[in-house]
Motif scaffolding. Structure first.
Motif, PDB file in Angstrom:
ATOM      1  N   ILE A  57       0.877  -1.177   0.000  1.00 39.66           N
ATOM      2  CA  ILE A  57       0.000   0.000   0.000  1.00 39.66           C
ATOM      3  C   ILE A  57       0.913   1.225   0.000  1.00 39.66           C
ATOM      4  O   ILE A  57       1.872   1.288   0.783  1.00 39.66           O
ATOM      5  CB  ILE A  57      -0.910  -0.013   1.248  1.00 39.66           C
ATOM      6  N   ILE A  58       0.611   2.167  -0.894  1.00 36.79           N
ATOM      7  CA  ILE A  58       1.527   3.315  -1.046  1.00 36.79           C
ATOM      8  C   ILE A  58       1.201   4.411  -0.029  1.00 36.79           C
ATOM      9  O   ILE A  58       0.080   4.907   0.019  1.00 36.79           O
ATOM     10  CB  ILE A  58       1.417   3.914  -2.467  1.00 36.79           C
ATOM     11  N   ASP A  59       2.191   4.733   0.797  1.00 40.70           N
ATOM     12  CA  ASP A  59       2.074   5.916   1.665  1.00 40.70           C
ATOM     13  C   ASP A  59       3.269   6.826   1.337  1.00 40.70           C
ATOM     14  O   ASP A  59       4.024   6.547   0.400  1.00 40.70           O
ATOM     15  CB  ASP A  59       2.026   5.513   3.147  1.00 40.70           C
ATOM     16  N   ASP A  60       3.450   7.877   2.118  1.00 39.86           N
ATOM     17  CA  ASP A  60       4.522   8.826   1.784  1.00 39.86           C
ATOM     18  C   ASP A  60       5.891   8.172   1.829  1.00 39.86           C
ATOM     19  O   ASP A  60       6.766   8.473   1.007  1.00 39.86           O
ATOM     20  CB  ASP A  60       4.481  10.026   2.749  1.00 39.86           C
ATOM     21  N   ASP A  61       6.089   7.266   2.817  1.00 36.83           N
ATOM     22  CA  ASP A  61       7.397   6.591   2.922  1.00 36.83           C
ATOM     23  C   ASP A  61       7.673   5.746   1.693  1.00 36.83           C
ATOM     24  O   ASP A  61       8.791   5.753   1.163  1.00 36.83           O
ATOM     25  CB  ASP A  61       7.430   5.663   4.157  1.00 36.83           C
ATOM     26  N   VAL A  62       6.629   5.028   1.280  1.00 35.12           N
ATOM     27  CA  VAL A  62       6.799   4.167   0.098  1.00 35.12           C
ATOM     28  C   VAL A  62       7.134   5.035  -1.110  1.00 35.12           C
ATOM     29  O   VAL A  62       8.046   4.736  -1.885  1.00 35.12           O
ATOM     30  CB  VAL A  62       5.527   3.323  -0.159  1.00 35.12           C
ATOM     31  N   LEU A  63       6.421   6.131  -1.236  1.00 39.64           N
ATOM     32  CA  LEU A  63       6.627   7.004  -2.386  1.00 39.64           C
ATOM     33  C   LEU A  63       8.070   7.543  -2.415  1.00 39.64           C
ATOM     34  O   LEU A  63       8.706   7.568  -3.478  1.00 39.64           O
ATOM     35  CB  LEU A  63       5.623   8.157  -2.328  1.00 39.64           C
ATOM     36  N   SER A  64       8.597   7.927  -1.245  1.00 37.68           N
ATOM     37  CA  SER A  64       9.958   8.459  -1.292  1.00 37.68           C
ATOM     38  C   SER A  64      10.971   7.337  -1.568  1.00 37.68           C
ATOM     39  O   SER A  64      11.977   7.543  -2.238  1.00 37.68           O
ATOM     40  CB  SER A  64      10.311   9.259  -0.032  1.00 37.68           C
ATOM     41  N   LYS A  65      10.649   6.124  -1.111  1.00 37.95           N
ATOM     42  CA  LYS A  65      11.521   4.983  -1.425  1.00 37.95           C
ATOM     43  C   LYS A  65      11.513   4.719  -2.941  1.00 37.95           C
ATOM     44  O   LYS A  65      12.542   4.416  -3.545  1.00 37.95           O
ATOM     45  CB  LYS A  65      10.998   3.749  -0.666  1.00 37.95           C
ATOM     46  N   LEU A  66      10.345   4.879  -3.547  1.00 35.57           N
ATOM     47  CA  LEU A  66      10.252   4.648  -5.002  1.00 35.57           C
ATOM     48  C   LEU A  66      11.093   5.675  -5.752  1.00 35.57           C
ATOM     49  O   LEU A  66      11.743   5.358  -6.747  1.00 35.57           O
ATOM     50  CB  LEU A  66       8.794   4.732  -5.479  1.00 35.57           C
ATOM     51  N   GLU A  67      11.061   6.899  -5.240  1.00 38.51           N
ATOM     52  CA  GLU A  67      11.870   7.937  -5.885  1.00 38.51           C
ATOM     53  C   GLU A  67      13.355   7.576  -5.807  1.00 38.51           C
ATOM     54  O   GLU A  67      14.094   7.722  -6.777  1.00 38.51           O
ATOM     55  CB  GLU A  67      11.564   9.309  -5.280  1.00 38.51           C
ATOM     56  N   GLU A  68      13.751   7.029  -4.651  1.00 41.64           N
ATOM     57  CA  GLU A  68      15.157   6.586  -4.506  1.00 41.64           C
ATOM     58  C   GLU A  68      15.498   5.486  -5.509  1.00 41.64           C
ATOM     59  O   GLU A  68      16.619   5.385  -5.976  1.00 41.64           O
ATOM     60  CB  GLU A  68      15.364   5.973  -3.106  1.00 41.64           C
ATOM     61  N   LEU A  69      14.502   4.623  -5.759  1.00 38.05           N
ATOM     62  CA  LEU A  69      14.775   3.457  -6.615  1.00 38.05           C
ATOM     63  C   LEU A  69      14.705   3.788  -8.108  1.00 38.05           C
ATOM     64  O   LEU A  69      14.967   2.926  -8.954  1.00 38.05           O
ATOM     65  CB  LEU A  69      13.775   2.333  -6.303  1.00 38.05           C
ATOM     66  N   SER A  70      14.365   5.033  -8.428  1.00 41.76           N
ATOM     67  CA  SER A  70      14.140   5.421  -9.824  1.00 41.76           C
ATOM     68  C   SER A  70      15.279   5.043 -10.763  1.00 41.76           C
ATOM     69  O   SER A  70      15.057   4.668 -11.906  1.00 41.76           O
ATOM     70  CB  SER A  70      13.943   6.930  -9.906  1.00 41.76           C
ATOM     71  N   GLU A  71      16.510   5.125 -10.260  1.00 39.54           N
ATOM     72  CA  GLU A  71      17.635   4.858 -11.174  1.00 39.54           C
ATOM     73  C   GLU A  71      17.707   3.387 -11.588  1.00 39.54           C
ATOM     74  O   GLU A  71      18.417   3.039 -12.525  1.00 39.54           O
ATOM     75  CB  GLU A  71      18.966   5.337 -10.573  1.00 39.54           C
ATOM     76  N   LEU A  72      16.945   2.535 -10.907  1.00 40.61           N
ATOM     77  CA  LEU A  72      16.924   1.126 -11.312  1.00 40.61           C
ATOM     78  C   LEU A  72      16.015   0.892 -12.522  1.00 40.61           C
ATOM     79  O   LEU A  72      16.048  -0.187 -13.114  1.00 40.61           O
ATOM     80  CB  LEU A  72      16.453   0.231 -10.160  1.00 40.61           C
ATOM     81  N   ALA A  73      15.187   1.872 -12.841  1.00 38.77           N
ATOM     82  CA  ALA A  73      14.327   1.725 -14.033  1.00 38.77           C
ATOM     83  C   ALA A  73      14.055   3.107 -14.609  1.00 38.77           C
ATOM     84  O   ALA A  73      12.955   3.632 -14.520  1.00 38.77           O
ATOM     85  CB  ALA A  73      13.024   1.027 -13.662  1.00 38.77           C
TER      86      ALA A  73
END
Ligand code: ADP
Ligand code: UVW
Ligand code: MG
Length: 743
Positions: A451-467
């Protein structure tokens, strides 16, 4: 009181005449019962053959028969008397367990549980695929008639034992119910020709089914050796039931504990909702191994849902009547409040939207949940290229279609949000109660959907360089929907999570180890949601449990990858740390020698490695080599006169053939290969050519079967050694299923 006495009188008549005939004719109790039953039905006229029984016995029998007129008795009185005789037959003739009568206690519990499931029906078709002596079926029918006024019940009972069926026939004739009862002498596993029932109820025979050639079309058949008769008959029963109808089966308590049950469970998951498994009290069985349970399945259908709480439990002992009653009451409450009530359904019914941002496309599907009914689907392709095709299907076969320039994913998302309202697919965004997003990279951090919350969203931003081609678009989509639906559950479903099963030696790069420990430099793969869906469908099409299969799946879209799915798990996949590597793609290079990059950078005066990587991601692959287009359709159109276009196609296929070969080697064999995604689903020529190149390990495609686009189909030639399947992927369905799971 009166009926109890009548039962006793009828039992005495049946039993004494049976004993007499048994003695005089030298036959079993069961055969003598059938003889006497037939006599009674034939107006008490004794059947004599070759002077047997003798005239003295005939007159004794006639005297016994005159003691009662069964026409004056009600159905239950008759049924009970027959049942007592059959208990006696079981003992006297040592009848084997599978042929024994269903005990009254069990039959009446089953009947009691069924009443609420069918009480709305005025016309009721009930099927029993192993009717035996008919006690279960007639107990249930009598209970239903008693509980539901003016119900018109028609029953069909099938059995392959003629003696059992003869008893069932006597049972229904003496209960004066034979006009509404059809008894069929047949092996139920073989093809049965009956109308679909509203309810299937059966006391299933337990054990192996001996005739393997009758089971070839069964998905629940065992991959080796004999299959379980009770598994096959659950499948057969559920296949002869109307959508939303119930199957109520008496099964061994350990139904799901055997290794063979994996296939059964998988089949159930694909075709029905497992709503309850209720163990019966241990004390009524000879030993623990003989313990049985009542299994309640409900076939998928409109307005049918998986219960919130699957009812799993064990009936307390009959010796504790109050506990037993309490348990029954709990089940009734569960039936009313979870299984059946409209109230529960309304609260959990809603619409879920799945957003799938690919590198060149934005796709969405809107489903009614939990029925999984598709309300609308749409795709915008060629994002960033000119002339994007926008296609949205909705309503009763209506379609919105337009060719326009859609420059980036942000414009695409805006377009989808606008069209949902302007095409009246929904009146208001509030109708959407769940949003699911495909997210390509979850790294080692996300091993399952979240489930996406603010923490998840910022983690996704960190992972952006993987895709880099995907994650920014995925995040855009998440934010856009959060803005219009801030309070609705929003779920991220990762391409990478399916691949977290890869073994170390497959996901590690042969680089200094600390790059892994310090920077998580490893292979993550992608397209996992697609592989999850496709492998499940492949197993269903092949009629085998996924856990028994070795599959190579080719996901050939604009982004393309291949996966070795070994016993249901990702063993290896062609994409790597990012989706850049592996096979050749629309705009991506796939594998290249990294030292070539330094060389080209120097020659071309490129100073920033990111610029070089960007060329590999966006200007390479089909478009780079052909200098025509990134879209396979454009290359197909010009390949006859354009060498580079033809070369690009040939290179594309060559990389695929190499990887498939690797994966067959890695798994030490393969049972099936699968084509999916844009190119795999639509490019008939590419499928045919790849299949020819893989003929060395038994791939053979039937050209006629292969001449099709985007339809689930087994395209293998009849004499192919391994299966080749065409399976349109459905990442969106997996996404909305995950929303339900995480709700
Ligand atoms: N009829 C067709 N023949 C060949 N290729 C096709 C056909 N239709 C679509 N494609 C290919 O499918 C690709 C899109 O695949 P898809 O899986 O939908 O995209 P994405 O990778 O963005 O999710 C297009 O780039 C196009 O090359
Ligand atoms: C990971 C990836 O390449 O996805 P798609 O094929 O949807 O672009
Ligand atoms: Mg895709």
């Amino acid at each position: 009181m009166l009926t109890e006495r009548d039962t006793e009188t009828l039992f005495k008549v049946l039993n004494s005449s049976t004993e007499l005939l048994k003695d005089k004719l030298g036959i079993s109790y069961l055969d003598a019962f059938i003889e006497t039953g037939d006599n009674l039905i034939n107006n008490g006229e004794v059947h004599v053959e070759e002077g047997m029984p003798d005239s003295d016995t005939v007159s004794k029998l006639e005297k016994i028969y005159s003691e009662i007129d069964y026409h004056k008795l009600d159905a239950e009185t008759v049924r009970k008397a027959v049942q007592i005789c059959m208990i006696k037959a079981t003992k006297e003739d040592a009848i084997q367990a599978n042929h024994q009568i269903t005990p009254d206690t069990i039959a009446s519990i089953m009947g009691y549980l069924v009443i609420r499931l069918v009480k709305e029906d005025k016309q009721l078709q009930i099927l029993d695929v192993s009717v035996g002596m008919g006690n279960l079926l007639s107990t249930v029918v009598n209970q239903l008639k008693d509980a539901i006024k003016e119900v018109d019940i028609h029953t069909v009972g099938i059995d392959n034992d003629d003696s059992m069926l003869a008893v069932a026939s006597i049972n229904s004739q003496m209960q004066q119910n034979s006009d509404n009862t059809e008894l069929i002498y047949q092996d139920s596993v073989a093809n049965i020709l009956v109308d679909d029932a509203d309810l299937v109820i059966s006391d299933l025979p337990i054990g192996y089914y001996p005739i393997d050639e009758n089971t070839t079309n069964y998905k629940t058949r065992s991959s080796e050796g004999h299959s379980f008769a009770h598994h096959l008959l659950i499948e057969q029963g559920m296949n002869h039931i109307k959508p939303g109808g119930f199957g109520v089966f008496l099964v061994p308590s350990n139904l799901f504990d055997t290794t063979e049950s994996k296939g059964l469970l998988k089949w159930i998951q694909d075709n029905a909702y497992l709503q309850a498994l209720l163990n019966l009290p241990k004390e009524i069985f000879n030993n623990e191994n003989a313990q049985k349970a009542i299994l309640i399945l409900q076939k998928h259908g409109d307005n049918v849902h998986q219960v919130e709480k699957i009812m799993i439990g064990e009936f307390p002992s009959f010796k504790q009547p109050s506990a037993f009653q309490k348990f029954l009451a709990e089940i009734v409450e569960w039936e009313e409040k979870d299984l059946l009530t409209k109230k529960v359904r309304r609260t959990i019914m809603g619409k879920s939207i799945a957003i799938n941002a690919g590198s060149s496309t934005l796709k969405f599907k809107l489903f009614e949940m939990p029925s999984e009914k598709l309300i609308s689907s749409g795709a915008i392709d060629r994002i960033g290229l000119s002339n994007s095709d926008v296609e949205i299907k909705y309503g009763d076969g209506e379609k919105f279609q337009k060719t326009m320039d859609v420059n980036n994913h942000e414009e695409a998302i805006k377009l989808v949000l606008d069209k949902l309202l302007s095409l009246s697919i929904i009146e208001n965004y509030d109708e959407i109660t769940g949003v699911g997003h495909r997210v390509v990279a979850g790294g080692e951090y996300f091993t399952d959907s979240v489930i996406i919350d603010d923490d998840v969203l910022s983690k996704l931003e960190e992972l952006s360089e993987l895709a880099p081609l995907h994650e920014p678009a995925n995040i855009l989509g998440i934010k856009a929907f959060k803005k219009v639906l801030p309070d609705v559950i929003s779920v991220a479903v990762f391409d990478t999570s399916f691949h977290t099963s890869m073994p170390e030696e497959n996901y590690m790069y042969a680089l200094p180890y600390k790059y892994y420990t310090e920077h998580k430099a490893r292979k993550y793969g992608a397209h996992g949601t697609s592989y999850r869906y496709v492998s499940g469908r492949a197993a269903a099409m092949m009629g085998k449990p996924l856990e028994d299969l070795k599959l190579v799946i080719m996901h050939l879209g604009a982004g393309a990858s291949i996966c070795a799915v070994d016993h249901g798990k990702s063993l290896d996949t062609s994409m790597g740390f990012t989706p850049l590597t592996g096979i050749m793609m629309a705009t991506r290079s796939g594998d290249v020698d990294p030292s070539l990059l330094a060389y080209i950078m120097e020659k071309e005066g490129i100073t920033d490695i990111n610029e070089m990587i960007n060329i590999l991601n966006k200007q390479s692959g089909l478009v780079g080599v052909s200098e025509v287009s990134a879209d396979m359709r454009d290359l197909e159109a010009v390949k006859a006169d354009n060498h580079q276009a033809e070369l690009a196609r040939n290179m594309y296929m060559n990389r695929i053939v190499k990887y498939v070969g690797q994966y067959v080697a890695e798994m030490n064999g393969v049972d099936g290969i699968v084509f999916t995604a844009g190119v795999g689903e639509n490019d008939i020529g590419i499928r045919e050519e790849i299949a020819e190149k893989l003929s060395y390990f038994g791939v053979k495609v039937d050209s006629e079967k292969n001449h099709i686009r985007a339809v689930e189909r087994d395209i293998s030639a009849d004499d192919a050694k391994i299966k080749t399947l065409l399976i349109p992927t459905n990442e969106e369905l997996m996404i909305v299923k995950d929303i339900e799971r995480l709700k």
